[in-house]
Design a protein around this motif. Structure first.
Motif, PDB file in Angstrom:
ATOM      1  N   LEU A  20      42.319  39.296  48.549  1.00  0.00           N
ATOM      2  CA  LEU A  20      43.706  40.334  48.445  1.00  0.00           C
ATOM      3  C   LEU A  20      44.416  39.545  47.486  1.00  0.00           C
ATOM      4  O   LEU A  20      45.016  38.063  46.528  1.00  0.00           O
ATOM      5  N   SER A  21      44.917  40.815  46.964  1.00  0.00           N
ATOM      6  CA  SER A  21      46.527  40.498  45.904  1.00  0.00           C
ATOM      7  C   SER A  21      47.808  40.916  46.426  1.00  0.00           C
ATOM      8  O   SER A  21      47.534  42.081  46.856  1.00  0.00           O
ATOM      9  N   CYS A  22      49.080  40.675  45.250  1.00  0.00           N
ATOM     10  CA  CYS A  22      50.553  40.776  46.481  1.00  0.00           C
ATOM     11  C   CYS A  22      50.864  40.571  44.976  1.00  0.00           C
ATOM     12  O   CYS A  22      51.367  39.596  44.678  1.00  0.00           O
ATOM     13  N   ALA A  23      51.933  41.745  44.347  1.00  0.00           N
ATOM     14  CA  ALA A  23      52.303  41.634  43.384  1.00  0.00           C
ATOM     15  C   ALA A  23      53.507  41.990  43.588  1.00  0.00           C
ATOM     16  O   ALA A  23      54.068  42.543  44.935  1.00  0.00           O
ATOM     17  N   ALA A  24      54.326  40.829  43.113  1.00  0.00           N
ATOM     18  CA  ALA A  24      55.557  40.590  43.793  1.00  0.00           C
ATOM     19  C   ALA A  24      57.269  41.661  42.151  1.00  0.00           C
ATOM     20  O   ALA A  24      56.756  40.291  40.718  1.00  0.00           O
ATOM     21  N   SER A  25      57.619  41.639  42.634  1.00  0.00           N
ATOM     22  CA  SER A  25      58.188  42.666  41.999  1.00  0.00           C
ATOM     23  C   SER A  25      59.930  41.735  41.672  1.00  0.00           C
ATOM     24  O   SER A  25      61.159  41.784  42.862  1.00  0.00           O
ATOM     25  N   VAL A  26      59.440  40.330  41.414  1.00  0.00           N
ATOM     26  CA  VAL A  26      61.305  39.714  41.336  1.00  0.00           C
ATOM     27  C   VAL A  26      61.663  38.521  40.508  1.00  0.00           C
ATOM     28  O   VAL A  26      60.234  38.698  39.695  1.00  0.00           O
ATOM     29  N   SER A  27      62.609  38.232  40.450  1.00  0.00           N
ATOM     30  CA  SER A  27      63.214  37.425  39.046  1.00  0.00           C
ATOM     31  C   SER A  27      62.891  36.101  39.581  1.00  0.00           C
ATOM     32  O   SER A  27      62.978  35.723  40.844  1.00  0.00           O
ATOM     33  N   PHE A  28      62.225  35.429  38.553  1.00  0.00           N
ATOM     34  CA  PHE A  28      61.733  33.909  38.654  1.00  0.00           C
ATOM     35  C   PHE A  28      61.160  33.938  39.801  1.00  0.00           C
ATOM     36  O   PHE A  28      61.110  32.482  41.180  1.00  0.00           O
ATOM     37  N   PHE A  29      59.906  34.139  39.979  1.00  0.00           N
ATOM     38  CA  PHE A  29      58.782  34.424  40.593  1.00  0.00           C
ATOM     39  C   PHE A  29      58.876  33.210  41.248  1.00  0.00           C
ATOM     40  O   PHE A  29      58.524  32.806  42.601  1.00  0.00           O
ATOM     41  N   ARG A  30      58.404  32.168  39.958  1.00  0.00           N
ATOM     42  CA  ARG A  30      57.863  30.962  39.645  1.00  0.00           C
ATOM     43  C   ARG A  30      58.447  29.817  40.926  1.00  0.00           C
ATOM     44  O   ARG A  30      58.318  28.734  40.920  1.00  0.00           O
ATOM     45  N   LEU A  31      59.514  30.455  40.853  1.00  0.00           N
ATOM     46  CA  LEU A  31      60.791  29.185  42.235  1.00  0.00           C
ATOM     47  C   LEU A  31      60.138  29.562  43.273  1.00  0.00           C
ATOM     48  O   LEU A  31      60.793  29.037  43.971  1.00  0.00           O
ATOM     49  N   ARG A  66      37.750  27.552  54.149  1.00  0.00           N
ATOM     50  CA  ARG A  66      37.469  29.154  53.321  1.00  0.00           C
ATOM     51  C   ARG A  66      37.999  29.942  53.161  1.00  0.00           C
ATOM     52  O   ARG A  66      37.501  31.011  52.462  1.00  0.00           O
ATOM     53  N   PHE A  67      39.512  29.380  53.522  1.00  0.00           N
ATOM     54  CA  PHE A  67      40.287  30.623  52.046  1.00  0.00           C
ATOM     55  C   PHE A  67      40.984  29.572  51.379  1.00  0.00           C
ATOM     56  O   PHE A  67      40.717  29.132  51.553  1.00  0.00           O
ATOM     57  N   THR A  68      41.340  30.067  50.101  1.00  0.00           N
ATOM     58  CA  THR A  68      42.016  29.603  49.056  1.00  0.00           C
ATOM     59  C   THR A  68      43.729  30.973  48.648  1.00  0.00           C
ATOM     60  O   THR A  68      43.038  31.459  48.686  1.00  0.00           O
ATOM     61  N   ILE A  69      44.599  29.760  48.758  1.00  0.00           N
ATOM     62  CA  ILE A  69      45.410  31.163  47.836  1.00  0.00           C
ATOM     63  C   ILE A  69      45.461  30.105  46.793  1.00  0.00           C
ATOM     64  O   ILE A  69      45.552  29.121  45.738  1.00  0.00           O
ATOM     65  N   SER A  70      46.197  31.174  45.534  1.00  0.00           N
ATOM     66  CA  SER A  70      46.769  30.950  44.102  1.00  0.00           C
ATOM     67  C   SER A  70      47.249  31.575  44.360  1.00  0.00           C
ATOM     68  O   SER A  70      47.793  32.994  44.577  1.00  0.00           O
ATOM     69  N   ARG A  71      48.821  31.514  42.897  1.00  0.00           N
ATOM     70  CA  ARG A  71      49.293  32.587  42.496  1.00  0.00           C
ATOM     71  C   ARG A  71      49.082  31.885  40.454  1.00  0.00           C
ATOM     72  O   ARG A  71      48.538  31.027  40.056  1.00  0.00           O
ATOM     73  N   ASN A  76      53.169  37.436  37.987  1.00  0.00           N
ATOM     74  CA  ASN A  76      53.980  37.411  39.642  1.00  0.00           C
ATOM     75  C   ASN A  76      52.991  36.829  40.204  1.00  0.00           C
ATOM     76  O   ASN A  76      53.086  38.805  41.410  1.00  0.00           O
ATOM     77  N   THR A  77      52.187  37.676  40.933  1.00  0.00           N
ATOM     78  CA  THR A  77      51.494  38.003  41.946  1.00  0.00           C
ATOM     79  C   THR A  77      50.183  36.410  42.460  1.00  0.00           C
ATOM     80  O   THR A  77      50.645  35.282  41.919  1.00  0.00           O
ATOM     81  N   VAL A  78      50.527  36.449  43.869  1.00  0.00           N
ATOM     82  CA  VAL A  78      49.590  35.660  45.224  1.00  0.00           C
ATOM     83  C   VAL A  78      48.183  36.222  45.067  1.00  0.00           C
ATOM     84  O   VAL A  78      48.741  37.449  45.148  1.00  0.00           O
ATOM     85  N   SER A  79      47.663  35.621  45.352  1.00  0.00           N
ATOM     86  CA  SER A  79      46.307  35.847  45.714  1.00  0.00           C
ATOM     87  C   SER A  79      46.026  35.293  47.610  1.00  0.00           C
ATOM     88  O   SER A  79      46.060  33.611  47.501  1.00  0.00           O
ATOM     89  N   LEU A  80      44.717  35.987  48.162  1.00  0.00           N
ATOM     90  CA  LEU A  80      44.102  35.050  49.495  1.00  0.00           C
ATOM     91  C   LEU A  80      42.291  35.054  48.611  1.00  0.00           C
ATOM     92  O   LEU A  80      42.422  36.426  49.019  1.00  0.00           O
ATOM     93  N   GLN A  81      41.967  34.517  48.707  1.00  0.00           N
ATOM     94  CA  GLN A  81      40.369  33.963  48.397  1.00  0.00           C
ATOM     95  C   GLN A  81      39.806  34.307  49.517  1.00  0.00           C
ATOM     96  O   GLN A  81      40.218  33.026  50.023  1.00  0.00           O
ATOM     97  N   MET A  82      39.175  34.848  50.480  1.00  0.00           N
ATOM     98  CA  MET A  82      38.865  34.630  52.145  1.00  0.00           C
ATOM     99  C   MET A  82      36.928  34.685  52.079  1.00  0.00           C
ATOM    100  O   MET A  82      36.448  35.738  51.435  1.00  0.00           O
TER     101      MET A  82
END
Length: 111
Positions: A20-31, A66-71, A76-82
């Motif tokens: 799964l992937s998630c794209a974020a439209s926000v400033s300073f995502f890294r915070l 089993r699951f791995t979250i990454s960014r 500006n994306t966060v993912s979930l490998q399942m």
């Protein structure tokens, strides 16, 4: 306008994998701390995984190993490998961060 848009759900057999992937439209995502939640039919929404801006992670016991979250803070994306998916992983999965929720993406694990 702040938005979270998920993608990557679908139907998979037990033991299979999805990302799964998630794209974020926000400033300073890294915070921001980012999370993945899920909600199965008839159940409450539950926290699946969390990742801080610096990359520290935490997982629900039911998905550890089993699951791995990454960014990717540059994109500006966060993912979930399942991996090693089970029927009990079937749910709508939601991306969450900075007080906002994505629209959700359906994951169905079935033979």
């Amino acid at each position: 306008q702040v938005q979270l848009v998920e993608s990557g759900g679908g139907l998979v057999q037990p033991g299979g994998s999805l990302r799964l992937s998630c794209a974020a439209s926000v400033s300073f995502f890294r915070l921001y701390v980012m999370d993945w939640y899920r909600q199965a039919p008839g159940k409450q929404r539950e926290l699946v995984a969390t990742i801080t801006g610096g990359g520290s992670t935490n997982y629900a016991d039911s998905v550890k190993g089993r699951f791995t979250i990454s960014r990717d803070n540059a994109k500006n994306t966060v993912s979930l490998q399942m991996d090693s998916l089970k029927s009990e992983d079937t749910a709508v999965y939601y991306c969450h961060g900075f007080g906002h929720w994505g629209q959700g993406t359906q994951v169905t694990v079935s033979s």
